[in-house]
Motif scaffolding. Sequence first.
Motif, PDB file in Angstrom:
ATOM      1  N   ARG A 188       2.889  -1.259  11.314  1.00 11.18           N
ATOM      2  CA  ARG A 188       1.832  -1.353  10.307  1.00 11.18           C
ATOM      3  C   ARG A 188       0.466  -1.416  10.980  1.00 11.18           C
ATOM      4  O   ARG A 188      -0.478  -0.796  10.530  1.00 11.18           O
ATOM      5  N   TYR A 266      12.478   3.939   2.792  1.00 12.21           N
ATOM      6  CA  TYR A 266      11.417   4.400   3.700  1.00 12.21           C
ATOM      7  C   TYR A 266      11.863   4.244   5.152  1.00 12.21           C
ATOM      8  O   TYR A 266      11.662   5.133   5.977  1.00 12.21           O
ATOM      9  N   LEU A 270      12.140   7.231   7.713  1.00 14.72           N
ATOM     10  CA  LEU A 270      11.302   7.173   8.912  1.00 14.72           C
ATOM     11  C   LEU A 270      12.156   7.293  10.172  1.00 14.72           C
ATOM     12  O   LEU A 270      11.782   7.958  11.143  1.00 14.72           O
TER      13      LEU A 270
ATOM     14  N   ASP B 661       0.072  11.450   6.957  1.00 15.46           N
ATOM     15  CA  ASP B 661       1.107  12.158   7.715  1.00 15.46           C
ATOM     16  C   ASP B 661       2.162  12.677   6.732  1.00 15.46           C
ATOM     17  O   ASP B 661       2.758  11.888   5.999  1.00 15.46           O
ATOM     18  N   ASP B 663       5.089  13.528   7.146  1.00 15.07           N
ATOM     19  CA  ASP B 663       6.447  13.038   7.398  1.00 15.07           C
ATOM     20  C   ASP B 663       6.569  11.520   7.309  1.00 15.07           C
ATOM     21  O   ASP B 663       7.477  11.001   6.693  1.00 15.07           O
ATOM     22  N   THR B 664       5.636  10.809   7.965  1.00 16.06           N
ATOM     23  CA  THR B 664       5.788   9.351   8.030  1.00 16.06           C
ATOM     24  C   THR B 664       4.997   8.627   6.941  1.00 16.06           C
ATOM     25  O   THR B 664       5.137   7.421   6.792  1.00 16.06           O
ATOM     26  N   ALA B 665       4.135   9.350   6.226  1.00 11.79           N
ATOM     27  CA  ALA B 665       3.292   8.750   5.184  1.00 11.79           C
ATOM     28  C   ALA B 665       2.276   7.754   5.749  1.00 11.79           C
ATOM     29  O   ALA B 665       1.710   6.951   5.015  1.00 11.79           O
ATOM     30  N   GLU B 666       2.056   7.800   7.035  1.00 12.83           N
ATOM     31  CA  GLU B 666       1.007   6.947   7.598  1.00 12.83           C
ATOM     32  C   GLU B 666      -0.357   7.433   7.121  1.00 12.83           C
ATOM     33  O   GLU B 666      -0.561   8.633   6.937  1.00 12.83           O
ATOM     34  N   LEU B 703      -5.466  -1.180   2.507  1.00 12.94           N
ATOM     35  CA  LEU B 703      -4.306  -0.598   3.194  1.00 12.94           C
ATOM     36  C   LEU B 703      -3.331  -1.631   3.772  1.00 12.94           C
ATOM     37  O   LEU B 703      -2.226  -1.261   4.163  1.00 12.94           O
ATOM     38  N   TYR B 704      -3.725  -2.876   3.882  1.00 15.65           N
ATOM     39  CA  TYR B 704      -2.889  -3.810   4.650  1.00 15.65           C
ATOM     40  C   TYR B 704      -2.530  -5.110   3.934  1.00 15.65           C
ATOM     41  O   TYR B 704      -1.394  -5.555   3.985  1.00 15.65           O
ATOM     42  N   GLU B 730      -7.513  -0.875  13.753  1.00 17.03           N
ATOM     43  CA  GLU B 730      -7.258  -0.235  12.460  1.00 17.03           C
ATOM     44  C   GLU B 730      -8.548   0.168  11.756  1.00 17.03           C
ATOM     45  O   GLU B 730      -8.513   0.781  10.689  1.00 17.03           O
ATOM     46  N   ILE B 782      -2.260   0.122  -0.769  1.00 12.62           N
ATOM     47  CA  ILE B 782      -1.186   1.091  -0.630  1.00 12.62           C
ATOM     48  C   ILE B 782      -0.756   1.125   0.840  1.00 12.62           C
ATOM     49  O   ILE B 782      -1.597   1.213   1.731  1.00 12.62           O
ATOM     50  N   SER B 783       0.548   1.008   1.051  1.00 10.98           N
ATOM     51  CA  SER B 783       1.089   1.039   2.418  1.00 10.98           C
ATOM     52  C   SER B 783       1.783   2.379   2.609  1.00 10.98           C
ATOM     53  O   SER B 783       2.054   3.085   1.630  1.00 10.98           O
ATOM     54  N   PRO B 784       2.116   2.745   3.834  1.00 10.29           N
ATOM     55  CA  PRO B 784       2.882   3.974   4.043  1.00 10.29           C
ATOM     56  C   PRO B 784       4.183   3.963   3.228  1.00 10.29           C
ATOM     57  O   PRO B 784       4.571   4.986   2.660  1.00 10.29           O
ATOM     58  N   SER B 785       4.815   2.794   3.156  1.00  8.19           N
ATOM     59  CA  SER B 785       6.055   2.706   2.377  1.00  8.19           C
ATOM     60  C   SER B 785       5.780   2.989   0.896  1.00  8.19           C
ATOM     61  O   SER B 785       6.536   3.704   0.232  1.00  8.19           O
ATOM     62  N   HIS B 788       5.227   6.674   0.476  1.00  9.15           N
ATOM     63  CA  HIS B 788       6.521   7.358   0.538  1.00  9.15           C
ATOM     64  C   HIS B 788       7.222   7.284  -0.818  1.00  9.15           C
ATOM     65  O   HIS B 788       7.745   8.273  -1.324  1.00  9.15           O
ATOM     66  N   THR B 789       7.196   6.081  -1.420  1.00  7.01           N
ATOM     67  CA  THR B 789       7.841   5.913  -2.727  1.00  7.01           C
ATOM     68  C   THR B 789       7.167   6.791  -3.783  1.00  7.01           C
ATOM     69  O   THR B 789       7.842   7.403  -4.608  1.00  7.01           O
ATOM     70  N   ARG B 792       8.281  10.306  -3.372  1.00  5.45           N
ATOM     71  CA  ARG B 792       9.657  10.484  -3.854  1.00  5.45           C
ATOM     72  C   ARG B 792       9.713  10.607  -5.366  1.00  5.45           C
ATOM     73  O   ARG B 792      10.553  11.315  -5.908  1.00  5.45           O
TER      74      ARG B 792
END
Lengths: 291, 794
Positions: A188, A266, A270, B661, B663-666, B703-704, B730, B782-785, B788-789, B792
């Motif tokens: 993170r 996720y 990942l 990203d 792929d990773t949603a970063e 973001l965090y 960051e 909003i996080s990368p996770s 990603h959701t 999806r």
Amino acid sequence: MKPPPFDYHRPATLGEALDVLAEAGPGGKVLAGGQSLIPLLNMRLAAPARVVDVNRVPGLDGIEAGPSGVRVGALARHAAVERSPGAAAAQPLLRQALRLVAHPVIRNRGTVVGSLVHADPAAEMPAVLALLGGAVRLASLDGEREVPAAEFFTGPMESAARPGELAVSAFFPALPARSGTAFHEVARRHGDYAVAGVAAAVTLDDDLRISAARVACVSVGPVPVVADVTAVCGPRPAASVAWDAVAAAVRDLVEPEGDIHATADYRRHLTGVLAVRALRDAASAAHGEES
Amino acid sequence: MTTRLFGEPVQRREDPRLITGRGRYLDDLGAGALAAAFVRSPHAHARILDVDVSDALDVDGLVAIYTWEDLPGALAEPLPLLIPHPALTHGRTAYPLAREIVRHVGEPVVMVVARDRYLAEDACALIRVGYEVLKPVVGLEEAAGGAHLVHDDVPGNIGAHLVQEVPGPGGETAREAVDAAPHRLEFRLDVERSACTPLEGKGVYARWDADDASLRVYSSTQTSTSVRMAIAAKLGLPLPKVEVVAPDVGGGFGVKIVHPWPEEILVPWAARLLNRELKWTEDRREHFVSSSHERGQVQHVRVGFDDDGRLLGLEVEILHDHGAYTPYGIIVPIITSTQLLGPYKVGAYRVEFSSVYTNTVQVTPYRGAGRPQGVFCMERTMDKIAAYLGRDRTEVRAANFVQPDEFPYDQGLTFQDGRPLIYDSGDYPEALRMLKELIGWDSFPEEKARAAAEGRRIGIGVGCYVEGTGVGPYEGGHVQITSDGRVHVSTGLTSQGQGHETVFAQIAATELGVPIERVSVVTGDTRRFGYAVGTFASRAAVMSGNAIALACRKVREKALRIAAEALEADPRDLEITDGMVHVAGAPSASIPLATVAVLSNPLRYAFDEEAKRATQFAGPASDDRPPVAEGEEPGLEGRDYYSPVRSTFAAGMHAAIVETDPDTAEIRILRYAVVHDCGRLINPMIVEGQIHGGVAQGVGGALYEKMVYDEHGQLLNASFMDFLMPYATEIPRIETAHLETPSPLNPLGIKGAGEAGVIPVSAVLAAAIEDAEGIPIDRMPISPSDLHTLRRSR
Ligand SMILES: Cc1cc2nc3c(=O)[nH]c(=O)nc-3n(C[C@H](O)[C@H](O)[C@H](O)COP(=O)(O)OP(=O)(O)OC[C@H]3O[C@@H](n4cnc5c(N)ncnc54)[C@H](O)[C@@H]3O)c2cc1C
């Protein structure tokens, strides 16, 4: 956030350290870099009766690199191993992984062996040891024993080290010729424990086709999850591997859990992405070694 | 050596001390003091059955254990509700130590005093509190459902309900305007909880002087004057016998304006009772579970607009989570409701909020104080309108701007200071033009296409805000020039790292014509200045800055009067440069301010060479006038106050380019640009520093950071391991440009800058991510996770 009372010991020799640890039994805790133990004490999540500070014990900070691999002593700091040219030459994955461990100030104190004994399933070094099939050497008043990685990590924050034992060193084997490694992770924030991460090792045959491919995944199980993906990858040159199939294969092997930072879905996704990235980088490193 | 320092990027004078470890923070004081620690509730909602201390009594070094039953008089009453409001019909505050019921995890139940903090915590661990666990109320909508109550006597968990309405130009209501508009949108937005999390938590250190029957208290507070009054009142002490000092304070961001915290009255009380020095230093876990949080809101929006994206009507319904208690009233949702309007004219407006109780940590202002949520609401609305009409997002904003010739502009609402929401000045079209140029808005589509061709996803976002700053009622300044030529400035409000020692010295040096090296500044020390409100609402520069300037002008006038007599000149012909009063254009006819200070104080006794000049036989004083003339006072000092009719309105616009990203949603911030208008700049470097810090906190919130409560009301991430405050790594480089539209409301023409940076960041980053991804972003952080959701579920 102050620790409960404990007795503090600072043995001056290995023998003395083993004596105190034997006497302390289950109530004893080794203090190495303290980067994990001290927070646990301060949050009163651990309450050992005795803390055995081994930082003054001579001879434990060795980093011995040779053709067969790297032996890292109990007091070798993350930073020392990261910077060691010998270690990097014998096993490049050490430096690749250590750059992802915490922050420079923490790497200046934290130890590689401490990280192995601590056995956090999100930590990089246990995955490295597991991927390479290394081993940890444990000493006690009864003598020494060498525990292979596959038996060393027994659960989240649980290792095979018994009360009374001091982990004196760990051995990270070298890889055969035409091998390459890589470590990819998503954290993170910079230096945080990874949400997911994959260490990979790839060996090429004489025709530069993949003859062995392995990954070790962090944060997706109680211990590092090691998977042999040679069958999905090889024997083909990296350029013609069906990487989507590799990602799918790795995803099928892991059973992550969701937490406040990431859903299980996720993490699984990942892990597939990172496995492919790490394997491809490892394959090109193996190529690079060839040329 | 120049004395014209106002507006210069003077380096922060406090930094050498603070960054070389010579700061004196609360825990650096009172090395030998006893330590306090607290047993805090492990349950979100429970009835206290009994407290068993018998095991703790064995702890060597234990001094005292207190529960609510031990508290005398006013100390046993609920803590004050600091800012009452007619709409806050069901305001509730906690007791300093819980009485019968605990309403959030972390509420203090027992206070322990021991020889040191280790022993105090050992004793805490041995105290057994019996609880009957009650049903916890967690989550805004669950609370508003009212199935279970946080306070038995607060039906529906509704602490406050407030509607504000401004009719449209034709007298139509917002409902009518939206219904009649050519286009309409309706949507829901969510903002999660975060918190100030200053690096230094709270802390209190008290010394009772039994001989003098007086109390000195050090507190890591944003308001020492008001803490002092609270302590005097709660302990029944005469005000002159209580001194409160804010030492170096390692950040506040709002949480330390709340007062008195239970510890701020319990520690002085116990120190006096035990006649021993006593200190409490909050630890990180305590801070997470027993200070304050903010931000959590759910918003329902209905908006009507025309073909150009011009707003005709806006209806907003807000559910605001204020946690278990309301010591700071409903300031946060009031600010959200009013500052939501930003730089825009919205036609008819109706805003309604319900402020609800939950079994969680109380909510009080955190830097931005309700504005980040309001701006998120308005800016998401603007983007949705632009998307709906297929227009450029900046065009839609520009179509709604209040124009430069429309100031003062009355938004028709009541602001947080109870005064009308009237914008004093600004130039929003110019700010937007500057921002678009800075970020390269117009060429971004090509950049985006180029990135897409490489398989990269990038997006751009923009956000605008207006911030009411410098709220009253007042602040004061005191300036004294002593006979050594030094200038001593003091003001009652406090500092938490903003750079007050520098900017107030710049103001004084400029006003008085002295070198800044001779100026020293003291803040937040009631021994030096007793009347003050505190540091919050981006008010320190506006309020104390102007008060100090006014005090300096008084001193200057007096100095010129005395110097004129000595130089046998007309005061109107005099100037002060580098600490010398001289006749304009004739530098040889001069007298140092130090000497003026000597002359200002007629003396009988000479204690050094300088003082001789002011003694009774020294000069040709006139025999028929008293040495201190009527209406005069001895000494070269002045005190003045600044009390504004209403707030002054700063503004700003931010833009960001992010990359996601595939792929990773970063999510990575590639560029971050800020155009900022806080009126006249006292020190551009300090303003930029404030912006940088604010943006960093905004990035954290976007973001965090979030507070993750489970259904039992347990805070799952009460540590810096799991509450993800961003590191420097960051935070992107921040590009800034300043616009200066002076405030007509105050002598210096300044507006506040402290909170600004944080305000639009969530809105801006949501917009940029939305642009990169093509997925509506209606919930922050909003996080990368999370991303990603969202991908999806598309
Ligand atoms: C902010 C922060 C971020 C971090 N991020 C990461 C990260 O991203 N990845 C990561 O891998 N780690 C991370 N760490 C942990 C860090 O790497 C630790 O240093 C490491 O896990 C433990 O090493 P140590 O030497 O500090 O062990 P200690 O804290 O001293 O001990 C840890 C545990 O191991 C036992 N132990 C240690 N040495 C021995 C020994 N020789 N024999 C027997 N038992 C022993 C101790 O008794 C204790 O139970 C982070 C730590 C911090 C504070």
